[in-house]
Design a protein around this motif. Structure first.
Motif, PDB file in Angstrom:
ATOM      1  N   ARG A   6       0.550  -1.133  -0.142  1.00 17.79           N
ATOM      2  CA  ARG A   6       0.161  -0.242  -0.110  1.00 17.79           C
ATOM      3  C   ARG A   6       0.701   1.220   0.069  1.00 17.79           C
ATOM      4  NH1 ARG A   6      -2.615   3.023   4.247  1.00 17.79           N
ATOM      5  NH2 ARG A   6      -1.828   1.815   5.685  1.00 17.79           N
ATOM      6  N   ASP A  28       1.387   6.376   9.164  1.00 11.05           N
ATOM      7  CA  ASP A  28       2.154   5.352   8.547  1.00 11.05           C
ATOM      8  C   ASP A  28       3.397   5.313   8.719  1.00 11.05           C
ATOM      9  OD1 ASP A  28      -0.267   3.622   7.728  1.00 11.05           O
ATOM     10  OD2 ASP A  28      -0.774   5.389   6.318  1.00 11.05           O
ATOM     11  N   ARG A  40       4.338   4.092  11.856  1.00 11.41           N
ATOM     12  CA  ARG A  40       4.355   2.607  11.787  1.00 11.41           C
ATOM     13  C   ARG A  40       5.661   2.120  11.210  1.00 11.41           C
ATOM     14  NH1 ARG A  40      -0.128   1.178   8.778  1.00 11.41           N
ATOM     15  NH2 ARG A  40      -0.227  -0.843   9.653  1.00 11.41           N
ATOM     16  N   GLU A  69       2.091  -5.005   4.372  1.00 13.52           N
ATOM     17  CA  GLU A  69       1.430  -5.024   5.602  1.00 13.52           C
ATOM     18  C   GLU A  69       0.773  -6.687   5.915  1.00 13.52           C
ATOM     19  OE1 GLU A  69      -0.792  -1.049   6.488  1.00 13.52           O
ATOM     20  OE2 GLU A  69      -1.444  -2.017   4.820  1.00 13.52           O
ATOM     21  N   GLU A  94      -2.075  -8.877   6.061  1.00 10.66           N
ATOM     22  CA  GLU A  94      -3.411  -8.721   5.907  1.00 10.66           C
ATOM     23  C   GLU A  94      -4.214  -8.847   7.346  1.00 10.66           C
ATOM     24  OE1 GLU A  94      -4.275 -10.975   2.490  1.00 10.66           O
ATOM     25  OE2 GLU A  94      -4.386  -8.853   1.280  1.00 10.66           O
ATOM     26  N   THR A 117      -3.118  -8.851  10.474  1.00  8.84           N
ATOM     27  CA  THR A 117      -2.852  -7.994  11.808  1.00  8.84           C
ATOM     28  C   THR A 117      -2.716  -6.602  11.657  1.00  8.84           C
ATOM     29  OG1 THR A 117      -0.509  -8.182  11.373  1.00  8.84           O
ATOM     30  CG2 THR A 117      -1.474 -10.023  12.812  1.00  8.84           C
ATOM     31  N   ASN A 118      -2.627  -6.267  10.161  1.00  7.73           N
ATOM     32  CA  ASN A 118      -2.519  -5.025   9.678  1.00  7.73           C
ATOM     33  C   ASN A 118      -1.179  -4.435  10.131  1.00  7.73           C
ATOM     34  OD1 ASN A 118      -5.092  -4.695   8.351  1.00  7.73           O
ATOM     35  ND2 ASN A 118      -5.906  -3.820  10.081  1.00  7.73           N
ATOM     36  N   GLU A 119      -0.093  -5.320  10.706  1.00 12.31           N
ATOM     37  CA  GLU A 119       1.240  -4.917  11.186  1.00 12.31           C
ATOM     38  C   GLU A 119       1.901  -4.505   9.988  1.00 12.31           C
ATOM     39  OE1 GLU A 119       4.730  -6.327  13.981  1.00 12.31           O
ATOM     40  OE2 GLU A 119       3.313  -7.888  13.137  1.00 12.31           O
TER      41      GLU A 119
END
Length: 265
Positions: free
Chosen positions: A130, A137, A140, A177, A179, A181-183
């Protein structure tokens, strides 16, 4: 694709990328003979040049000492980016004699955009790529980088936010990322260098549990497609020993090495 002409690629790197002046807010660029000296960067100043133009002996020593003294007086650390093909041959020795300390050597690799862009990135199952522009972001990405490297990487978020604000069409930041855990498990960014043939690739750190699954390769191909769409024909990376073999399998070739020589006041 045929064999790539390494000396021609090295010349293009010297005349285009090493001569390029990024304009960013808050950065002061000064010229001192063949050198370009930038200060106000996150993480300290840096010194670059296309070549030293045959400078040697006492004149070169005086030039090196002057840079050290300027940054010492500012209380700012500075990196002299030394390349493996720089002249004179004893430049590294002269830098250490003046208090600059070498860090880890990287390999400058260059590859043609077209075949990389044509290879669709096979993103591993359970991972999504993404493109991101939000500060949240970038923070992150910092958390992922700090988990990988165990040091303070907060400056990365500041740098990315500053660049995207100042020149939004010259940089794209991409996260990989999980999918479930979105980590953020890996991230990379591409800089489109105006007025050159080059797009440059940065980042690429991946959490240990997610390595050897093709995430880095997918990030490279994704950014190659963006470079192709923007009319750039060459990709350049300062490659670590970990990423160099992957990049060479993708069609990049080594043209020189680069070693940061850092002076800490």
């Amino acid at each position: 694709m045929g064999d790539l002409d390494i000396s021609a690629l090295r010349s293009a790197y010297d005349s285009q990328l090493r001569a390029y002046d990024p304009e960013l807010p808050g950065i002061t660029v000064e010229f001192d003979g063949p050198l370009k000296r930038a200060s106000g960067m996150m993480g300290g100043g840096y010194i670059v040049y296309e070549s030293l133009g045959g400078l040697d002996g006492a004149d070169l020593d005086a030039l090196i000492a002057r840079q050290r003294d300027i940054f010492r007086d500012r209380g700012e650390q500075v990196e002299w980016k030394l390349h493996g093909h720089d002249e004179p041959a004893d430049l590294a020795h002269r830098l250490t004699a003046h208090g600059f300390e070498p860090e880890e050597q990287e390999t400058v690799v260059i590859g043609p955009v077209a075949p990389l862009a044509a290879a669709l990135p096979v993103v591993p199952a359970g991972i999504r790529l993404r493109d991101v522009t939000d500060r949240a972001d970038f923070d992150r990405i910092v958390a992922m980088e700090e988990a990988v490297w165990s040091d303070d990487r907060g400056w990365i978020a500041d740098m990315l936010e500053q660049e995207i604000t100042a020149h939004p069409s010259d940089i794209v930041v991409t996260v990989a990322e999980d999918e479930q855990t979105n980590e953020v498990v890996s991230a990379g960014w591409v800089r489109f260098v105006p007025g050159t043939a080059f797009a440059t690739l940065w980042g690429g750190s991946t959490l240990p549990a997610y390595r050897r699954r093709g995430i880095y390769r997918a990030l490279v191909a994704h950014r190659a497609r963006m470079a192709d769409a923007n009319g750039f024909t060459l990709l350049q990376v300062d490659a670590s020993d970990d990423s160099r073999p992957i990049l060479e399998r993708l069609g990049f070739v080594a043209v020189t090495t680069t070693t940061p020589y850092v002076y800490h006041p």
